[in-house]
Design a protein around this motif. Structure first.
Motif, mmCIF file in Angstrom:
data_model
loop_
_atom_site.group_PDB
_atom_site.id
_atom_site.type_symbol
_atom_site.label_atom_id
_atom_site.label_comp_id
_atom_site.label_asym_id
_atom_site.label_seq_id
_atom_site.Cartn_x
_atom_site.Cartn_y
_atom_site.Cartn_z
ATOM 1 N N PRO A 10 14.389 10.903 -10.165
ATOM 2 C CA PRO A 10 14.717 12.310 -9.917
ATOM 3 C C PRO A 10 13.577 13.234 -10.317
ATOM 4 N N PHE A 11 13.329 14.223 -9.492
ATOM 5 C CA PHE A 11 12.302 15.241 -9.703
ATOM 6 C C PHE A 11 10.887 14.671 -9.675
ATOM 7 N N ASP A 12 10.739 13.480 -9.113
ATOM 8 C CA ASP A 12 9.406 12.926 -8.925
ATOM 9 C C ASP A 12 8.571 13.825 -8.023
ATOM 10 N N GLU A 13 9.228 14.581 -7.140
ATOM 11 C CA GLU A 13 8.508 15.460 -6.217
ATOM 12 C C GLU A 13 7.703 16.539 -6.935
ATOM 13 N N ASP A 14 8.048 16.813 -8.200
ATOM 14 C CA ASP A 14 7.280 17.800 -8.974
ATOM 15 C C ASP A 14 5.804 17.437 -9.041
ATOM 16 N N SER A 15 5.493 16.153 -9.016
ATOM 17 C CA SER A 15 4.115 15.688 -9.208
ATOM 18 C C SER A 15 3.385 15.429 -7.900
ATOM 19 N N TRP A 16 4.074 15.535 -6.759
ATOM 20 C CA TRP A 16 3.425 15.243 -5.489
ATOM 21 C C TRP A 16 2.390 16.318 -5.146
ATOM 22 N N LYS A 17 1.296 15.891 -4.532
ATOM 23 C CA LYS A 17 0.260 16.817 -4.069
ATOM 24 C C LYS A 17 0.190 16.873 -2.545
ATOM 25 N N ARG A 18 0.349 15.708 -1.915
ATOM 26 C CA ARG A 18 0.369 15.635 -0.452
ATOM 27 C C ARG A 18 1.416 14.610 -0.052
ATOM 28 N N VAL A 19 2.053 14.866 1.092
ATOM 29 C CA VAL A 19 3.105 13.967 1.544
ATOM 30 C C VAL A 19 3.043 13.854 3.059
ATOM 31 N N ARG A 20 3.368 12.677 3.574
ATOM 32 C CA ARG A 20 3.412 12.452 5.017
ATOM 33 C C ARG A 20 4.855 12.178 5.420
ATOM 34 N N ILE A 21 5.337 12.915 6.408
ATOM 35 C CA ILE A 21 6.670 12.693 6.976
ATOM 36 C C ILE A 21 6.457 12.270 8.418
ATOM 37 N N GLY A 22 6.867 11.040 8.734
ATOM 38 C CA GLY A 22 6.523 10.521 10.052
ATOM 39 C C GLY A 22 5.017 10.438 10.168
#
Length: 271
Positions: free
Chosen positions: A193-205
């Motif tokens: 949970p809340f791992d997204e706090d640390s994301w810098k870039r993400v790919r969707i599809g």
């Protein structure tokens, strides 16, 4: 991880609807938050102070906006040529008026004077340069083109709210509806949970996004999206577990790096 759902809000601060797939444009999902409601003086109206706006369900029929509500027959909106400048969270944005018929429909819904305005050119409004690159643009969303939330974080928040209720001797709460947080994309399969706090870039599809910053929450998540009744949660519990810089936080804001199409079920990868 996978893309669990996609949500679009054609009119800012009204009820959104789910999509199976959506086109990603530089300023957000195609058709997302290109309209907003203003008062008789041209000042922006939002559901923060006017929850009745959430009773309006806007959908796009091709390029035509259709408004549905509990008070009147559905209305097909046709923008007119009149323009005015509206302040959208410290940005002065030139918008096109949507005519007297839309104004009458919204005024009846809200029981106060209101008009509908349209952002005909989505390149007019820049993203906050503290979190963006030159040329980044946003439609009429609060600050950034898209908002991402995760089911793992919502489940953790539900657990915390249940603990808060037990401590206070209150009845066990109903799990929160993710619609309270008004995300554009919801991700399932996140392990922490809340791992997204640390994301810098993400790919969707096949579409890449920059994570601009976390999303600090206003009062809107405390309004039940179905009954429109106000409450204390989730802000009360977020303030115990997710409070810093004088704000409470849930979700992260995204800026697209390219155009493309995303679809429910697409893989989600942290880059």
């Amino acid at each position: 991880m996978r893309l669990a759902s996609i949500h679009r809000y054609p009119v800012k601060s009204t009820t959104g609807h789910a999509l199976a797939r959506a086109e990603v444009e530089p300023w957000g999902l195609a058709g997302d938050r290109r309209h907003l409601v203003v008062d008789e003086h041209g000042a922006m109206l939002t559901a923060r102070k006017h929850p009745r706006l959430l009773a309006c369900v806007p959908e796009l029929d091709g390029d035509t906006l259709v408004l549905t509500g509990p008070h009147a027959p559905p209305l097909r909106v046709v923008p007119t040529a009149g323009r005015s400048t509206v302040e959208v969270w410290r940005n002065q944005v030139e918008l096109t008026d949507c005519g007297d018929e839309a104004a009458a429909w919204l005024s009846a819904l809200l029981d106060r004077p209101a008009r509908l305005a349209w952002l005909d050119d989505p390149t007019r409004r820049p993203v906050n340069p503290d979190y963006a690159r030159d040329g980044d643009r946003v439609s009429l969303a609060d600050a950034f083109p898209l908002l991402l939330t995760t089911t793992a974080s919502l489940h953790r928040l539900d657990d915390w709210i249940a603990e808060t209720a037990a401590e206070r001797g209150e009845e066990p709460p109903t799990p929160l509806d993710m619609r309270r947080f008004r995300p554009n994309v919801v991700v399932d399969g996140v392990e922490t949970p809340f791992d997204e706090d640390s994301w810098k870039r993400v790919r969707i599809g096949e579409v890449d996004f920059r994570v601009a910053k976390g999303c600090d929450r206003c009062v809107l998540p405390t309004i039940d999206p179905v009954t429109l009744a106000p409450g204390k949660e989730p802000t009360r519990t977020l303030a115990r577990h997710r409070r810093w810089d004088g704000k409470v936080w849930f979700g992260v804001n995204l800026i697209p790096d390219a155009r493309g199409v995303i679809a429910q079920g697409d893989p989600v990868t942290v880059l």
